[in-house]
Scaffold this motif. Structure first.
Motif, PDB file in Angstrom:
ATOM      1  N   VAL A  61       0.813  -1.214   0.000  1.00 20.75           N
ATOM      2  CA  VAL A  61       0.000   0.000   0.000  1.00 20.75           C
ATOM      3  C   VAL A  61       0.853   1.273   0.000  1.00 20.75           C
ATOM      4  CG1 VAL A  61      -1.985  -1.104   1.088  1.00 20.75           C
ATOM      5  CG2 VAL A  61      -0.196  -0.116   2.528  1.00 20.75           C
ATOM      6  N   ARG A  62       2.157   1.113   0.273  1.00 23.05           N
ATOM      7  CA  ARG A  62       3.065   2.262   0.221  1.00 23.05           C
ATOM      8  C   ARG A  62       4.459   1.746  -0.090  1.00 23.05           C
ATOM      9  NH1 ARG A  62       4.594   6.335   5.234  1.00 23.05           N
ATOM     10  NH2 ARG A  62       6.058   7.665   4.075  1.00 23.05           N
ATOM     11  N   VAL A  63       5.130   2.401  -1.019  1.00 27.04           N
ATOM     12  CA  VAL A  63       6.481   2.000  -1.412  1.00 27.04           C
ATOM     13  C   VAL A  63       7.473   2.907  -0.707  1.00 27.04           C
ATOM     14  CG1 VAL A  63       8.071   1.677  -3.339  1.00 27.04           C
ATOM     15  CG2 VAL A  63       5.634   1.191  -3.630  1.00 27.04           C
ATOM     16  N   LEU A  64       8.309   2.315   0.122  1.00 23.98           N
ATOM     17  CA  LEU A  64       9.313   3.081   0.854  1.00 23.98           C
ATOM     18  C   LEU A  64      10.617   3.194   0.069  1.00 23.98           C
ATOM     19  CD1 LEU A  64       8.777   1.555   4.423  1.00 23.98           C
ATOM     20  CD2 LEU A  64       7.702   3.575   3.410  1.00 23.98           C
ATOM     21  N   ARG A  65      10.941   2.153  -0.670  1.00 20.75           N
ATOM     22  CA  ARG A  65      12.117   2.177  -1.557  1.00 20.75           C
ATOM     23  C   ARG A  65      11.730   1.480  -2.843  1.00 20.75           C
ATOM     24  NH1 ARG A  65      16.696  -1.088   0.741  1.00 20.75           N
ATOM     25  NH2 ARG A  65      15.908  -2.798  -0.563  1.00 20.75           N
ATOM     26  N   ALA A  66      11.678   2.257  -3.931  1.00 21.41           N
ATOM     27  CA  ALA A  66      11.162   1.729  -5.193  1.00 21.41           C
ATOM     28  C   ALA A  66      12.267   1.084  -6.016  1.00 21.41           C
ATOM     29  CB  ALA A  66      10.515   2.844  -5.999  1.00 21.41           C
ATOM     30  N   ALA A  67      11.895   0.083  -6.784  1.00 24.15           N
ATOM     31  CA  ALA A  67      12.798  -0.518  -7.757  1.00 24.15           C
ATOM     32  C   ALA A  67      12.889   0.388  -8.983  1.00 24.15           C
ATOM     33  CB  ALA A  67      12.295  -1.901  -8.159  1.00 24.15           C
ATOM     34  N   PRO A  68      14.021   0.368  -9.679  1.00 26.69           N
ATOM     35  CA  PRO A  68      14.152   1.213 -10.876  1.00 26.69           C
ATOM     36  C   PRO A  68      13.122   0.879 -11.956  1.00 26.69           C
ATOM     37  CG  PRO A  68      16.289   0.288 -10.225  1.00 26.69           C
ATOM     38  CD  PRO A  68      15.252  -0.385  -9.375  1.00 26.69           C
ATOM     39  N   GLU A  69      12.615  -0.350 -11.937  1.00 25.46           N
ATOM     40  CA  GLU A  69      11.670  -0.781 -12.977  1.00 25.46           C
ATOM     41  C   GLU A  69      10.244  -0.339 -12.706  1.00 25.46           C
ATOM     42  OE1 GLU A  69      15.157  -3.314 -12.412  1.00 25.46           O
ATOM     43  OE2 GLU A  69      13.456  -2.919 -11.070  1.00 25.46           O
ATOM     44  N   ARG A  70       9.983   0.280 -11.574  1.00 25.48           N
ATOM     45  CA  ARG A  70       8.618   0.693 -11.237  1.00 25.48           C
ATOM     46  C   ARG A  70       8.176   1.850 -12.122  1.00 25.48           C
ATOM     47  NH1 ARG A  70       4.571   0.392  -7.449  1.00 25.48           N
ATOM     48  NH2 ARG A  70       5.653  -1.277  -6.338  1.00 25.48           N
ATOM     49  N   VAL A  71       6.931   1.757 -12.615  1.00 21.08           N
ATOM     50  CA  VAL A  71       6.352   2.812 -13.442  1.00 21.08           C
ATOM     51  C   VAL A  71       4.954   3.127 -12.917  1.00 21.08           C
ATOM     52  CG1 VAL A  71       7.650   2.144 -15.502  1.00 21.08           C
ATOM     53  CG2 VAL A  71       5.369   1.173 -15.091  1.00 21.08           C
ATOM     54  N   GLU A  72       4.384   4.204 -13.419  1.00 19.69           N
ATOM     55  CA  GLU A  72       3.006   4.553 -13.076  1.00 19.69           C
ATOM     56  C   GLU A  72       2.068   3.647 -13.880  1.00 19.69           C
ATOM     57  OE1 GLU A  72       0.085   6.590 -10.984  1.00 19.69           O
ATOM     58  OE2 GLU A  72       2.274   6.728 -10.777  1.00 19.69           O
ATOM     59  N   PRO A  73       1.141   2.946 -13.219  1.00 20.23           N
ATOM     60  CA  PRO A  73       0.231   2.061 -13.962  1.00 20.23           C
ATOM     61  C   PRO A  73      -0.603   2.840 -14.972  1.00 20.23           C
ATOM     62  CG  PRO A  73       0.145   1.591 -11.606  1.00 20.23           C
ATOM     63  CD  PRO A  73       0.932   2.868 -11.767  1.00 20.23           C
ATOM     64  N   PRO A  74      -0.799   2.297 -16.171  1.00 12.77           N
ATOM     65  CA  PRO A  74      -1.628   2.989 -17.162  1.00 12.77           C
ATOM     66  C   PRO A  74      -3.114   2.964 -16.836  1.00 12.77           C
ATOM     67  CG  PRO A  74      -0.860   0.887 -18.020  1.00 12.77           C
ATOM     68  CD  PRO A  74      -0.159   1.101 -16.722  1.00 12.77           C
ATOM     69  N   CYS A  75      -3.530   2.113 -15.884  1.00 13.37           N
ATOM     70  CA  CYS A  75      -4.944   2.032 -15.508  1.00 13.37           C
ATOM     71  C   CYS A  75      -5.123   2.570 -14.093  1.00 13.37           C
ATOM     72  CB  CYS A  75      -5.419   0.578 -15.584  1.00 13.37           C
ATOM     73  SG  CYS A  75      -7.142   0.356 -15.080  1.00 13.37           S
ATOM     74  N   PRO A  76      -6.095   3.445 -13.865  1.00 10.35           N
ATOM     75  CA  PRO A  76      -6.271   4.039 -12.531  1.00 10.35           C
ATOM     76  C   PRO A  76      -6.801   3.059 -11.484  1.00 10.35           C
ATOM     77  CG  PRO A  76      -8.014   4.777 -14.010  1.00 10.35           C
ATOM     78  CD  PRO A  76      -7.023   4.030 -14.850  1.00 10.35           C
ATOM     79  N   VAL A  77      -7.305   1.887 -11.887  1.00  8.44           N
ATOM     80  CA  VAL A  77      -7.823   0.941 -10.900  1.00  8.44           C
ATOM     81  C   VAL A  77      -6.938  -0.306 -10.809  1.00  8.44           C
ATOM     82  CG1 VAL A  77     -10.197   1.745 -11.043  1.00  8.44           C
ATOM     83  CG2 VAL A  77      -9.429  -0.068 -12.589  1.00  8.44           C
ATOM     84  N   ALA A  78      -5.659  -0.156 -11.170  1.00  5.79           N
ATOM     85  CA  ALA A  78      -4.729  -1.279 -11.108  1.00  5.79           C
ATOM     86  C   ALA A  78      -3.909  -1.239  -9.827  1.00  5.79           C
ATOM     87  CB  ALA A  78      -3.804  -1.265 -12.317  1.00  5.79           C
ATOM     88  N   GLY A  79      -4.542  -0.908  -8.712  1.00  3.03           N
ATOM     89  CA  GLY A  79      -3.819  -0.789  -7.459  1.00  3.03           C
ATOM     90  C   GLY A  79      -4.368  -1.691  -6.382  1.00  3.03           C
ATOM     91  N   PRO A  80      -3.825  -1.607  -5.177  1.00  2.00           N
ATOM     92  CA  PRO A  80      -4.259  -2.457  -4.065  1.00  2.00           C
ATOM     93  C   PRO A  80      -5.752  -2.339  -3.801  1.00  2.00           C
ATOM     94  CG  PRO A  80      -2.245  -1.288  -3.504  1.00  2.00           C
ATOM     95  CD  PRO A  80      -2.714  -0.718  -4.800  1.00  2.00           C
ATOM     96  N   GLY A  81      -6.403  -3.489  -3.693  1.00  2.25           N
ATOM     97  CA  GLY A  81      -7.825  -3.527  -3.387  1.00  2.25           C
ATOM     98  C   GLY A  81      -8.733  -3.192  -4.542  1.00  2.25           C
ATOM     99  N   LEU A  82      -8.166  -2.970  -5.707  1.00  2.05           N
ATOM    100  CA  LEU A  82      -8.976  -2.572  -6.853  1.00  2.05           C
ATOM    101  C   LEU A  82      -9.078  -3.731  -7.836  1.00  2.05           C
ATOM    102  CD1 LEU A  82      -7.620   1.076  -7.148  1.00  2.05           C
ATOM    103  CD2 LEU A  82      -9.760   0.304  -6.100  1.00  2.05           C
ATOM    104  N   CYS A  83      -9.052  -3.457  -9.145  1.00  5.28           N
ATOM    105  CA  CYS A  83      -9.291  -4.486 -10.144  1.00  5.28           C
ATOM    106  C   CYS A  83      -8.250  -5.596 -10.071  1.00  5.28           C
ATOM    107  CB  CYS A  83      -9.291  -3.852 -11.533  1.00  5.28           C
ATOM    108  SG  CYS A  83      -9.547  -5.030 -12.873  1.00  5.28           S
ATOM    109  N   GLY A  84      -8.708  -6.823 -10.190  1.00  2.19           N
ATOM    110  CA  GLY A  84      -7.804  -7.966 -10.147  1.00  2.19           C
ATOM    111  C   GLY A  84      -7.407  -8.483 -11.503  1.00  2.19           C
ATOM    112  N   GLY A  85      -7.705  -7.751 -12.565  1.00  2.00           N
ATOM    113  CA  GLY A  85      -7.438  -8.247 -13.902  1.00  2.00           C
ATOM    114  C   GLY A  85      -5.973  -8.239 -14.291  1.00  2.00           C
TER     115      GLY A  85
END
Length: 397
Positions: A61-85
């Motif tokens: 639910v919160r990233v304290l140290r991000a990996a270099p490969e992390r990007v912003e998801p292109p879908c607004p509901v692709a996060g914790p507790g949201l769409c499982g697709g």
């Protein structure tokens, strides 16, 4: 007393990727499977499921140290507790393929005892708008969406960035009876086919809203088939897989070959062209509509003999020794009975098309017990943004 961490937030240093769209971490001696994280990250993870055993499941639910490969998801509901697709929208496309390669290699190592270098190759078209078949579900207000991860809760959608525009329009542009499941297929002509499955008084009822026959193109042929029957979801997959199967199978002119779990005959068509009119292709498929569609599509190839039935049952009475066997089993894999029956036929080569790396690894191990070794492996990112990966394996005697 067994622990129950449900609802607890823990700080976790994220370890390696695991099969299923999550990564492994360890907190206070317990394994925590964390979604929405990447290897090497430090995250705050909220525990979502805990059966009280040696592991639990959590969302970052919160990233304290991000990996270099992390990007912003292109879908607004692709996060914790949201769409499982989707599983990996927070990773770059190259990182997603690397994660999937690690999973395939780990499954082969753990289940088949093989150390094998794996590269997951992209298919044409990029990581978005590839999904031509999707099943939406209508929420209580009639708006369609997808379910949350490991939940029946419906997340309403205005769009689905991995789904082809025609399929999005067929499912999300109107309201439906609450609880309905809306199967949408966009074919090669961008025509949309919709089937709605409703539950009325405890019984399912399917209604077709638009044409039941889809048009597809692959392996140099035009195909007509049931719109909601099996066909590759990614528009670049069927042609790519057919080309690899043809290259690896290499049947002799006049040879006898088998196409198991044949669907509508994509690989049977490739094999038939190579064995010629004096050869024979045994196509085995359990689905009645798929068999009838296959017979119609391959009517110009009389060397293809169709048998409807479960593969393990049909092979008991075949009575021929194939030069090559191609199989494309369901997600659970072929299983030992089918592997034993194939090996008893003594083919020189087996081309295995797999949508689950664990099932592939188990079956590769079973083939090894009959003297077949893994000769070649190619993996394809046929399902970008998800944890799924398609593998093709060549086994030789």
């Amino acid at each position: 007393m067994k622990p129950d961490w449900t609802g607890r937030t823990v700080e976790a240093e994220v370890g390696p990727v695991a099969h299923g769209g999550h990564c492994v971490s360890r907190v206070d001696g317990r394994v925590v499977f964390v979604r929405h994280a990447l290897p090497g990250e430090v995250v705050l993870a909220e525990v979502t499921e805990d059966g009280g055993g040696s592991f639990c499941r959590a969302d970052a639910v919160r990233v304290l140290r991000a990996a270099p490969e992390r990007v912003e998801p292109p879908c607004p509901v692709a996060g914790p507790g949201l769409c499982g697709g989707c599983d990996w929208q927070h990773a770059s496309p190259a990182a997603q393929r690397a994660l999937k390669a690690d999973v395939v290699a780990e499954q082969l190592r753990r289940l088949a005892g093989l150390t094998w270098p794996v590269e997951v190759e992209p298919l044409p078209g990029g990581p978005l708008r590839w999904r031509t078949r999707v099943r939406f579900v209508a929420g209580r207000d009639g708006h369609a969406g997808l379910r949350a991860h490991r939940s029946h809760r419906v997340v309403p959608l205005a769009d689905c960035p991995i789904t082809a525009p025609a399929a999005v329009g067929g499912g999300l542009r109107r309201r439906w009876r609450p609880g309905s499941e809306i199967e949408v297929t966009a074919d090669a002509d961008a025509r949309t086919h919709v089937r709605v499955v409703e539950t009325v008084r405890g019984r399912e009822r399917a209604r077709q809203h638009a044409g039941g026959v889809a048009h597809q193109r692959a392996a140099g042929r035009d195909w007509r088939l049931a719109a909601h029957g099996f066909w590759q979801v990614h528009p670049g997959a069927a042609d790519t897989f057919a080309a690899v199967v043809g290259e690896w199978a290499r049947p002799s002119r006049g040879a006898r070959v088998w196409d198991l779990y044949a669907g509508v005959g994509l690989f049977a068509a490739v094999l038939a062209e190579r064995v010629g009119p004096d050869g024979g292709v045994l196509a085995v498929e359990s689905g009645g509509r798929a068999v009838s569609d296959g017979q119609a599509n391959l009517a110009d190839l009389p060397q293809v003999r169709w048998h409807r039935g479960r593969v393990e049952r049909v092979l008991r009475d075949v009575g021929e020794r194939p030069e090559v066997v191609v199989l494309d089993p369901p997600r659970k894999g072929a299983g030992r009975e089918v592997v034993d029956a194939i090996a008893a036929g003594g083919p020189e080569r087996v081309v295995y098309v797999a949508c689950d790396p664990a099932a592939l690894a188990r079956d590769v191990a079973a083939f090894a017990g009959h003297g077949y070794r893994l000769d070649r492996l190619r993996a394809f990112d046929a399902f970008p943004m998800t944890h799924h990966v398609e593998c093709l394996a060549l086994l030789t005697r």
